[in-house]
Design an enzyme around this catalytic site. Structure first.
Site, PDB file in Angstrom:
ATOM      1  N   ASP A  28      46.283  48.577  35.761  1.00 47.76           N
ATOM      2  CA  ASP A  28      47.643  48.529  36.262  1.00 47.76           C
ATOM      3  C   ASP A  28      47.176  48.645  37.641  1.00 47.76           C
ATOM      4  O   ASP A  28      48.498  49.079  38.212  1.00 47.76           O
ATOM      5  CB  ASP A  28      49.345  48.399  35.826  1.00 47.76           C
ATOM      6  CG  ASP A  28      50.274  46.983  36.342  1.00 47.76           C
ATOM      7  OD1 ASP A  28      49.750  46.010  36.723  1.00 47.76           O
ATOM      8  OD2 ASP A  28      50.999  47.708  36.365  1.00 47.76           O
ATOM      9  N   PHE A  29      46.613  47.683  38.987  1.00 45.25           N
ATOM     10  CA  PHE A  29      46.266  47.980  40.424  1.00 45.25           C
ATOM     11  C   PHE A  29      46.557  47.070  40.699  1.00 45.25           C
ATOM     12  O   PHE A  29      46.504  45.518  40.816  1.00 45.25           O
ATOM     13  CB  PHE A  29      45.354  48.169  40.629  1.00 45.25           C
ATOM     14  CG  PHE A  29      44.316  48.808  39.607  1.00 45.25           C
ATOM     15  CD1 PHE A  29      44.936  50.498  39.478  1.00 45.25           C
ATOM     16  CD2 PHE A  29      42.893  48.814  39.642  1.00 45.25           C
ATOM     17  CE1 PHE A  29      44.183  51.142  38.625  1.00 45.25           C
ATOM     18  CE2 PHE A  29      42.274  50.171  38.698  1.00 45.25           C
ATOM     19  CZ  PHE A  29      43.622  51.546  38.328  1.00 45.25           C
ATOM     20  N   GLU A  30      48.266  47.066  41.725  1.00 43.04           N
ATOM     21  CA  GLU A  30      49.344  46.402  41.933  1.00 43.04           C
ATOM     22  C   GLU A  30      49.114  46.348  43.922  1.00 43.04           C
ATOM     23  O   GLU A  30      49.134  47.286  43.698  1.00 43.04           O
ATOM     24  CB  GLU A  30      50.299  45.286  40.941  1.00 43.04           C
ATOM     25  CG  GLU A  30      49.729  44.799  40.159  1.00 43.04           C
ATOM     26  CD  GLU A  30      50.984  44.871  39.392  1.00 43.04           C
ATOM     27  OE1 GLU A  30      51.959  43.575  39.933  1.00 43.04           O
ATOM     28  OE2 GLU A  30      51.353  44.691  38.135  1.00 43.04           O
ATOM     29  N   ASN A  31      49.131  45.140  44.376  1.00 41.79           N
ATOM     30  CA  ASN A  31      49.540  45.086  45.883  1.00 41.79           C
ATOM     31  C   ASN A  31      47.997  46.211  46.866  1.00 41.79           C
ATOM     32  O   ASN A  31      49.287  46.543  47.274  1.00 41.79           O
ATOM     33  CB  ASN A  31      51.188  45.983  46.193  1.00 41.79           C
ATOM     34  CG  ASN A  31      51.832  45.764  47.109  1.00 41.79           C
ATOM     35  OD1 ASN A  31      51.615  45.220  48.200  1.00 41.79           O
ATOM     36  ND2 ASN A  31      52.672  47.087  47.647  1.00 41.79           N
TER      37      ASN A  31
END
Length: 679
Positions: free
Chosen positions: A305-308
Site C-alpha cells: 500500500d504505497f501512496e502519496n
C-alpha cells in the site's frame, strides 16, 4: 492431508558449522513434511481441490475465560543431537487443526542457532538465505535476526512447526510413533506456494491486534484473503512493525481457510519514500526482512500500500516494486499492490505506471473508493457506481483482468454543510461512517431516504432542525439528564457518572458555552458494537428556549474529552470512527450551528448490500479476479452474511459463446477470454 511417505536413513552433515564429518544416525520410517507447508487449508495438498468441493475445517478447541484450551493428546518427541545422539523429550507435541505445536523448550534444544528473548516473543539468529529452484540455501553471509513466534497453550509456550519454516533452524519429521526434531544443516525446501481459487474475497484489517476475528470465510466459494496492517518501510532496508504480528491471528484465520497477506505501507510519506527509492543498494534488505517474517509466521503473500509518492519518483517506484515483488516471489510468496482510481493528482494517481507495475505483480487492487475525498469542500459519495465502473474498465484495458481486484468500501461519510441566510452552501466537512451506525441514521430519517439511480446509491439529506432528532433525545433522556445536570453544576473539572452506568470521564477544560461537547462512554455487552460503546446524543434545542444545560452536546469518544471542532486525521481510523460512526444521528458530526448560517445540512450516500451488489456484479461481468474491501469491522452483520451467500453467484463469469471455426470459446462481454478457476 496427503503426505509423501518414504523410508530413509537420517544423516547429519555438519556444513559450515565446524562440527565434524558425517555421522550416521539410526534409521527410521518417517513421513517427510515439506518445510513451511500449510496444512490447514484444502489447497495445501498436492492435488488442488476446488473451493466448492473442499472439506470443512475442524474448528479450534473452545477457549475458556482464562484463555486456556481443552487439553489435547500429546505426541512423543525425539530430539537428534548434532553428533548423532537421540533423546526423548520430557514434553510432547500438540496437534491442533492438523498443525503440530512443539514446546518452546524442546524446540530451543533442537535448534543450533542463537535464540534470544525479545520484547515480544523471541528472535533467532541465522545465516542469510538464497532461494534457488525449489530450495533455500544458506549463503554464509548476511546474518540476520528473524522473529520466532510462539503461542500459549495451558500456560506453556509452543512453536508451530507446521507454519514456522525449518529454515529457522529445526527440521521436523513425523512418523507413526511420534516426531523427530533435528538441527537444520544445509538447504531446505521452500514453503509450498498455495493455489488460489477464483473468485477472491479479500478484507483489509487495520485493527488486527484489537478487533474480533471473523468466524467464517468471507465467501462460500473461492479463496478468502485477510490483510492485517502490520508493516511499514523505513530507512536503509528496515521494516518496522505497525501492529503486533500474531501467530494466533494467523492460526485463527488459516483454520478457516484464509490466506494471510499482511499489508505494508510507505507511511504515505513522500520524503521517506524518495529516500527509499533513491537507495537501491538496500532494496535486497527489504526483501530479506519480509521473507524472514513470512518464513517465521507462515504468510502466503504481501500487499503493498504505497501512496502519496512524488511524481518525480514514478520510474523509481516501478523499479522498486519490481525488485520487491520478484524477490518475494522467489520465496513462493504472492505479491499485490493497491492503486487509486484515475485522477490528475501527481502524487496520488499519476505516479502509478499501472501497466508496468502489473507486469511483476500477481494482483493489482483498484481502490475504487474515496471518489469524494474526506477533505472535499463539496459533499459527495464515496463510490458511485458509474465512477467505479469507469475506473475499472479503464484499468483492465491496461492490465490483465485476471490480475485485477476491485476495491470496495465498507464505509461511507457523513457530510455537513452550513447553509447561509442567503441560501448559499459553505464549505462541507465530513466524518467516516461505518455500516452498522449508518443503519441507525437510516431508520431515524427513513422518510427522507431516496434511491439515486444515477449513482447507484441510497441517499438521505436533512437539516439540524429535523423534528426526527427529538425522538432520539427523548429515548435517551435518562442518561442525558444525569450528564447534563452534572455538567451544568460543574462547568469545569467535573466528573460525570450517570445512574445508568455511564463511565466517569474528566470534563476539565470545558466551558459552559453552548458549543461545548461533553464526552461520555457506556460499556455494552453487544459483541458487534464497535469499541463496545453506546452512543449518546443531545440535539440542540431552539435558541429561545435553550438553557445552559440543554445547550450542551453530548457525543461519544473513545479516548476522552474532545472538542467538536477539533481536526481528526482521515487515516486515524479509531478516533475518526468512534467520533463519527458511534452516534445515533449525523448531527453530532458537524460543528454547532455556525455563526452567520441559517442551518446545517447533512448528506449521506449509503453503502449497503444494494450498492455492493451492483459493484460486485462487475467481478463476473468483467472477468476480474475478485474484490477487496476496506475495511474489516466497518461492515454490518447483515452485509457480511449477504456477502457469504451472494458473492459467488455475482462473481460468476458472464460470458458470450462465440463460434471460432468448429470450436467455441467463452469470452466476456468485453471481448477478453474468460478467467480460469485456479491460479
Amino acid at each position: 492431508m496427503q503426505k509423501k511417505r518414504m523410508t530413509k536413513t537420517w544423516i547429519v552433515t555438519a556444513l559450515g558449522l565446524g562440527i565434524g564429518s558425517m555421522m550416521s544416525v539410526q534409521a527410521a520410517t518417517i513421513t517427510v513434511v515439506k518445510a513451511g507447508q500449510h496444512k490447514t487449508t484444502p489447497q495445501a495438498v498436492t492435488t488442488v481441490v476446488r473451493a466448492e468441493q473442499a472439506p470443512k475445517h475442524t474448528q479450534r478447541a473452545d477457549v475458556d475465560s482464562d484463555n486456556e484450551q481443552t487439553m489435547m493428546p500429546q505426541i512423543p518427541i525425539s530430539v537428534a543431537g548434532a553428533f548423532g545422539s537421540i533423546e526423548t523429550a520430557d514434553e510432547g507435541a500438540l496437534v491442533e487443526n492438523n498443525e503440530v505445536l512443539v514446546p518452546f523448550t524442546v524446540y530451543e534444544k533442537a535448534n543450533l542457532n542463537h535464540i534470544v528473548k525479545a520484547k515480544r516473543g523471541y528472535t533467532v539468529r541465522l545465516q542469510g538465505l538464497r532461494p534457488a529452484g525449489d530450495m533455500l540455501f544458506s549463503n554464509g553471509t548476511g546474518q540476520r535476526t528473524v522473529p520466532l513466534p510462539v503461542v500459549q497453550r495451558h500456560g506453556k509456550e509452543y512453536v508451530n512447526l507446521s507454519r514456522t519454516s525449518s529454515a529457522l533452524g529445526v527440521v521436523m519429521q513425523r512418523n507413526k510413533k511420534g516426531i523427530l526434531l533435528s538441527p537444520q544443516l544445509g538447504a531446505v525446501e521452500k514453503p509450498v506456494k498455495q493455489a488460489l481459487e477464483a473468485p477472491l474475497a479479500w478484507a483489509f484489517d487495520p485493527t488486527a491486534t484489537t478487533g474480533t476475528p471473523y468466524k467464517r470465510a468471507l465467501t462460500a466459494a473461492g479463496t478468502s484473503i485477510i490483510s492485517p496492517s502490520w508493516f511499514q518501510l523505513s530507512h536503509k532496508g528496515t521494516v518496522e512493525t505497525t501492529g503486533i504480528p500474531s501467530e494466533e491471528y494467523v492460526m485463527n484465520y488459516t483454520a478457516l481457510g484464509y490466506r494471510v497477506w499482511p499489508l505494508i505501507t510507505n507511511q504515505f510519506n513522500p520524503t521517506l519514500t524518495h529516500t527509499i527509492l533513491s537507495d537501491p543498494g538496500h532494496w535486497d534488505e527489504y526483501v530479506r526482512e519480509l521473507a524472514g517474517y513470512a518464513l517465521a509466521y507462515g504468510y502466503d503473500g504481501y500487499n503493498f500500500d504505497f501512496e502519496n509518492i512524488a511524481f518525480k519518483d514514478k520510474d523509481r517506484l516501478t523499479a522498486f516494486v519490481e525488485h520487491l515483488s520478484k524477490g518475494l516471489q522467489a520465496y513462493n510468496l504472492y505479491t499485490s499492490m493497491d492503486v487509486t482510481g484515475y485522477s490528475d493528482s501527481p502524487n496520488w494517481s499519476l505516479v502509478y505506471d499501472r501497466p508496468a507495475l502489473a507486469k511483476s505483480l500477481d494482483y493489482m487492487v483498484l481502490m475504487a473508493y474515496d471518489e469524494t475525498w474526506a477533505a472535499s469542500p463539496v459533499a459527495g459519495p464515496v463510490a458511485s457506481y458509474p465512477w467505479v465502473k469507469r475506473n475499472l474498465e479503464r484499468l483492465i484495458k491496461e492490465i490483465p483482468a485476471e490480475k485485477t481486484v476491485l476495491g470496495v468500501p465498507f464505509y461511507m461519510r457523513t457530510w455537513t454543510t452550513p447553509i447561509g441566510a442567503d441560501g448559499k452552501p459553505g464549505k462541507a466537512s465530513s466524518k467516516t461512517l461505518a455500516m452498522p451506525d449508518s443503519e441507525v441514521i437510516r431508520t431515524t430519517h427513513a422518510k427522507s431516504v431516496t434511491w439515486d439511480d444515477k449513482k447507484g446509491l441510497y441517499h438521505v439529506a436533512f437539516s439540524d432542525t429535523s423534528t426526527e432528532n427529538a425522538d432520539i433525545r427523548n429515548a435517551l433522556k435518562e442518561d442525558i439528564a444525569d450528564v447534563v445536570s452534572a455538567y451544568a453544576s460543574h462547568p469545569t473539572g467535573a466528573t460525570v457518572k450517570s445512574s445508568s452506568g455511564v463511565s466517569p470521564k474528566s470534563l476539565s477544560g470545558l466551558s459552559a458555552k453552548s458549543s461545548s461537547v461533553i464526552t461520555v462512554t457506556k460499556e455494552t455487552d453487544e459483541e458487534e458494537t464497535p469499541f463496545g460503546i453506546v452512543p449518546i446524543q443531545v440535539v440542540r434545542a431552539p435558541a429561545e428556549t435553550r438553557s445552559k444545560a440543554e445547550g450542551a452536546t453530548i457525543a461519544v469518544n473513545k479516548d476522552g474529552v474532545k472538542d467538536d471542532t477539533s481536526e481528526t486525521s482521515e487515516t486515524s481510523d479509531t478516533s475518526d470512527i468512534v467520533n463519527a460512526a458511534n452516534t445515533s444521528t449525523a448531527v453530532h458530526n458537524s460543528p454547532a450551528r455556525n455563526h452567520g448560517s441559517a442551518y446545517t445540512r447533512t448528506d449521506i450516500w449509503f453503502e449497503d448490500s444494494t450498492s455492493l451488489q451492483k459493484k460486485l456484479a462487475l467481478v463476473g461481468e468483467e472477468g476480474i479476479a475478485g474484490f477487496a474491501a476496506w475495511r474489516k469491522g466497518f461492515e454490518s452483520d447483515s452485509v457480511r452474511d449477504w456477502l457469504y451467500r451472494s458473492y459467488p453467484a455475482l462473481a460468476k463469469p458472464v460470458v458470450d459463446t462465440k463460434d471460432s471455426g468448429e470450436k467455441k470459446e467463452a469470452t466476456h462481454k468485453n471481448g477478453k477470454k474468460a478467467r480460469s478457476g485456479k491460479r
